[in-house]
Enzyme design. Structure first.
Site, mmCIF file in Angstrom:
data_model
loop_
_atom_site.group_PDB
_atom_site.id
_atom_site.type_symbol
_atom_site.label_atom_id
_atom_site.label_comp_id
_atom_site.label_asym_id
_atom_site.label_seq_id
_atom_site.Cartn_x
_atom_site.Cartn_y
_atom_site.Cartn_z
ATOM 1 N N SER A 181 1.090 -1.056 -0.349
ATOM 2 C CA SER A 181 0.284 0.062 0.139
ATOM 3 C C SER A 181 0.518 1.215 0.256
ATOM 4 O O SER A 181 1.597 1.716 1.216
ATOM 5 C CB SER A 181 -1.224 0.296 1.354
ATOM 6 O OG SER A 181 -1.546 1.317 1.091
ATOM 7 N N ARG A 182 1.003 1.649 -0.624
ATOM 8 C CA ARG A 182 2.218 3.328 -1.243
ATOM 9 C C ARG A 182 1.767 4.438 -0.457
ATOM 10 O O ARG A 182 3.041 5.052 0.084
ATOM 11 C CB ARG A 182 2.212 3.065 -2.794
ATOM 12 C CG ARG A 182 2.727 2.401 -3.604
ATOM 13 C CD ARG A 182 2.854 3.116 -5.034
ATOM 14 N NE ARG A 182 2.300 1.062 -5.938
ATOM 15 C CZ ARG A 182 2.648 0.953 -6.910
ATOM 16 N NH1 ARG A 182 2.645 2.615 -7.559
ATOM 17 N NH2 ARG A 182 1.787 0.326 -7.553
ATOM 18 N N VAL A 183 0.439 4.551 -0.222
ATOM 19 C CA VAL A 183 0.038 5.538 0.445
ATOM 20 C C VAL A 183 -0.642 5.763 2.017
ATOM 21 O O VAL A 183 -0.418 6.109 2.773
ATOM 22 C CB VAL A 183 -0.886 6.751 -0.353
ATOM 23 C CG1 VAL A 183 0.282 7.423 -1.338
ATOM 24 C CG2 VAL A 183 -2.271 6.134 -0.096
#
Lengths: 508, 208
Positions: free
Chosen positions: A364-366
């Site tokens: 989950s990048r953010v």
């Protein structure tokens, strides 16, 4: 209830009396050919791309292809009633769907017509189906969490409100289950949910609706259905229509969640349309703009700036892969558009690890920015991803059958128990405070002496114990959403107390 | 009831496009010779009087079995001296390219393009009853005034309209017919009545 005919007649009379006749001006064309959900129309010389047209049978269509001599129209409805030579009328407006609170709890088709037999959708507000996504000035980074209620996801790939998190995996790996769990978990969060079913069996959608109803989730959920028997144009517009309904809440300062189940089928529907319209095929016969088709859709999910009310639209697109092939065209496209992916694997699923999430390649990048502090703590989920990765490596090594020293063996044991903790039955989302407590307990080694087959029983009873006996600690964590050193101490004490009684109970 | 418009309006977009291109060339050549109107009239009459009345001539001209060389003497014999030289040459060129089957599309396109050049516009007026000549003239005059162009009026009788008239200019339809008006009134009334009933349902309940 009986209706009073006289009263109705008087209303109709009043309407007729005040009716003013106007000349109807319309742009028309003639159907040249029709079939497979599309029509080619001659005329309509001033029509714009994306404009709605109407056929004599009342079926609507969309101007899709503007060519030199004809217009390609996608037919949103029954195309069998349309004949060559029929007059087509341009309506001069864009396709729009009903929006507002009235759509919640309903099952609608992509045009907003009810499919659930509960009467018309009582709203006068509509929004265009195609809408430009908010620009950079209108956005802010995600900062509030969207709790899925699934331990593995909330701990390791947290999702923030306004994020796009892809759920990807082969068939029968539990993709839809994750989505449904997430919807069920929004019961008390005030997040409005939209489930867009594209190209699915109507029987499985009926099941999904039943599950949602049983868990009381239909009160805040809208299902937009375009099943496997709907023509390709309807399957193609379904996600845009669902997004319009969800956007209404975002632009009014609310929070919404939308699930596209699934976008591979939508891409296939778009491919069908494009090939019928003779647009040149590209890789895997998809048209050149299939990337744009998905990017403009997913860009509409956003966390709006404070000036715009701070609303959010979170999306969970689903992509079905074939034989685990993530490097196919559509999966790579959508992976690159979204802010992370949850990757589900069939071998994990059949091993009984459900949700069958592959921790190593799920990211989950953010969402990390939006994770609650208590969960982010080093002693909770902070190092969980890396620890599990190390465990997998160790496990593979241990399978070689070499003798292991005590330290390695204990790390393996801890890993097995952690994997066991992260298993979760379907439709039983957990509150974030429960997730924090049980992961903290597992990390602190409280389960090391518990036999692996008793781990889930331990979890269940421990959470019950915390709820009934140590309610103050639970409440403290829930309120502060952070683990102070003192809180950790009291929590550890509670864990030890429970462990003692549980071990005694088990050994008996 | 079968729609009478269907047959005449069934288009072949490809042929239509072809017709436009050839018509443009024909008009260009004819304008240079200063006889565009005459050529287009002749072409129309060729289509209407010869091709439509003599299907066998049509068959010979469009037959793919005949080569251009075989067709040339036939063309010369049949039309030589009766058509203006420009049109005659044009027919031979079309024959050479094997496009005589598109002659109708060419004639239609040529008429349309000539109208545009001359500032004329074709208008179709549909009515439920035959129009008397004074009314016809008044409609023509009024339309010319509104469209700022000379109007070539065609009329058609369509009893389904009940009354009023429908004016078609190109792709735009101005529908002032009684039938459309009634239909719209029905829609609006139904919609509003439904809304009123939904808004105040108790008003319509039968007292029990």
């Amino acid at each position: 209830m009986k209706f009073n005919a006289d009263e109705i007649a008087s209303v109709i009379q009043a309407e007729i009396e005040k009716y003013e006749s106007t000349i109807d001006v319309r742009e028309v064309g003639t159907v040249l050919e029709v079939g497979d959900g599309i029509a080619r129309v001659y005329g309509l010389s001033n029509i714009m791309s994306g404009e709605m047209v109407e056929f004599p049978s009342g079926v609507r269509g969309l101007a899709f292809n503007l060519e030199e001599n004809s217009v390609g129209v996608t037919i949103l409805g029954d195309y069998l009633e349309i004949e060559e030579g029929d007059e087509v009328k341009a309506l001069g407006r864009l396709l729009s769907v009903p929006v507002g609170d009235a759509v919640l709890g309903r099952v609608l088709d992509p045009l907003g017509n009810p499919l659930d037999g509960k009467g018309p959708v009582a709203t006068t507000e509509t929004r265009p189906v195609e809408f430009i996504a908010p620009g950079i000035a209108g956005r802010q980074p995600v900062r509030e969490p969207l709790q899925t209620g699934i331990k593995a996801i909330d701990a390791m790939t947290p999702i923030g409100r306004g994020q796009r998190e892809l759920i990807i995996g082969d068939r029968k790996t539990g993709k839809t289950t994750i989505a449904i769990d997430t919807i069920i978990n929004q019961k008390h969060s005030g997040v409005k949910c939209f489930y867009v079913a594209i190209g699915q069996k109507e029987s499985s959608v009926a099941n999904t609706i039943k599950v949602l109803e049983e868990h009381g989730a239909m009160d805040y959920t809208t299902v937009i259905l375009s099943g496997a028997s709907s023509p390709a144009p309807l399957q193609y517009v379904a996600p845009y229509a669902g997004t319009s309904m969800a956007e209404y809440f975002m632009y009014n300062g609310g929070h919404a969640l939308i699930i596209y189940d699934d976008l591979s089928k939508q891409a296939a529907a778009y491919r069908e349309l494009s090939l019928l319209m003779r647009r040149p095929p590209g890789r895997e016969a998809f048209p050149g703009d299939v990337f744009y088709c998905h990017s403009r859709l997913l860009e509409r999910s956003a966390k709006l700036s404070k000036e715009l009310g701070g609303g959010s639209l979170t999306s969970l697109p689903i992509i079905e892969t074939l034989e685990g092939e993530v490097s196919a065209y559509i999966p790579t496209n959508v992976i690159s558009i979204t802010d992370g992916q949850i990757y589900l694997q069939p071998d994990l699923f059949f091993k009984g690890i459900r949700p069958a999430m592959n921790v190593g390649i799920s990211v989950s990048r953010v969402g990390g920015a939006a994770q609650v502090k208590a969960m982010k703590d080093k002693q909770v989920a902070g190092g969980l991803r890396l620890a599990l990765a190390a465990f997998r490596e160790l496990e593979a090594f241990a399978q070689l059958g070499t003798d292991l020293d005590a330290a390695t063996q204990s790390r393996l044991d801890r890993g097995y128990r952690m994997v066991e903790i992260l298993k979760q039955p379907q439709f039983q989302p957990l509150e974030v405070v429960d997730q924090v407590m049980i992961i903290f307990a597992a990390n602190s080694g409280a389960l090391d002496e518990v036999p692996i087959n008793r781990v889930q029983a331990f979890e269940k009873e421990f959470l019950q114990f915390m709820r009934d006996v140590k309610a103050t600690i639970r409440k403290d964590i829930a309120d502060k959403k952070d683990l102070s050193p003192e809180l950790k101490n009291t929590l550890t004490e509670a864990i030890n107390q429970f462990k003692a009684s549980f071990v005694k109970h088990v050994s008996k | 009831m079968p729609n009478p418009r269907k047959k005449s309006d069934s288009h072949d977009a490809g042929r239509q496009h072809l017709g436009t291109v050839y018509a443009k060339a024909l008009l260009g050549a004819a304008e240079k010779a200063g006889q565009a109107d005459q050529v287009v009239d002749e072409l129309d009459s060729l289509v209407a009087d010869v091709l439509d009345n003599q299907p066998r001539v049509d068959a010979i001209l469009t037959s793919p079995r005949l080569t251009h060389e075989e067709r040339l003497p036939i063309l010369n014999k049949a039309f030589g001296g009766k058509l203006s030289p420009t049109l005659m040459t044009f027919l031979k060129v079309v024959s050479k390219h094997g496009r005589l089957d598109s002659l109708r599309a060419i004639a239609r396109a040529a008429r349309k393009q000539l109208n545009t050049i001359r500032g004329r516009v074709e208008v179709l007026v549909e009515t439920a009853y035959p129009l008397s000549n004074p009314i016809r003239d008044r409609i023509t005059a009024r339309l010319s005034e509104l469209l700022h162009r000379q109007v070539i009026l065609t009329t058609r009788i369509n009893e389904e309209l009940l009354g009023g008239l429908v004016v078609r200019v190109g792709d735009t339809v101005y529908d002032a017919s009684l039938a459309a008006s009634l239909k719209r009134m029905q829609q609006v009334t139904l919609e509003h009545t439904k809304q009123t009933i939904r808004d105040s349902i108790e008003r319509f309940a039968m007292p029990t």
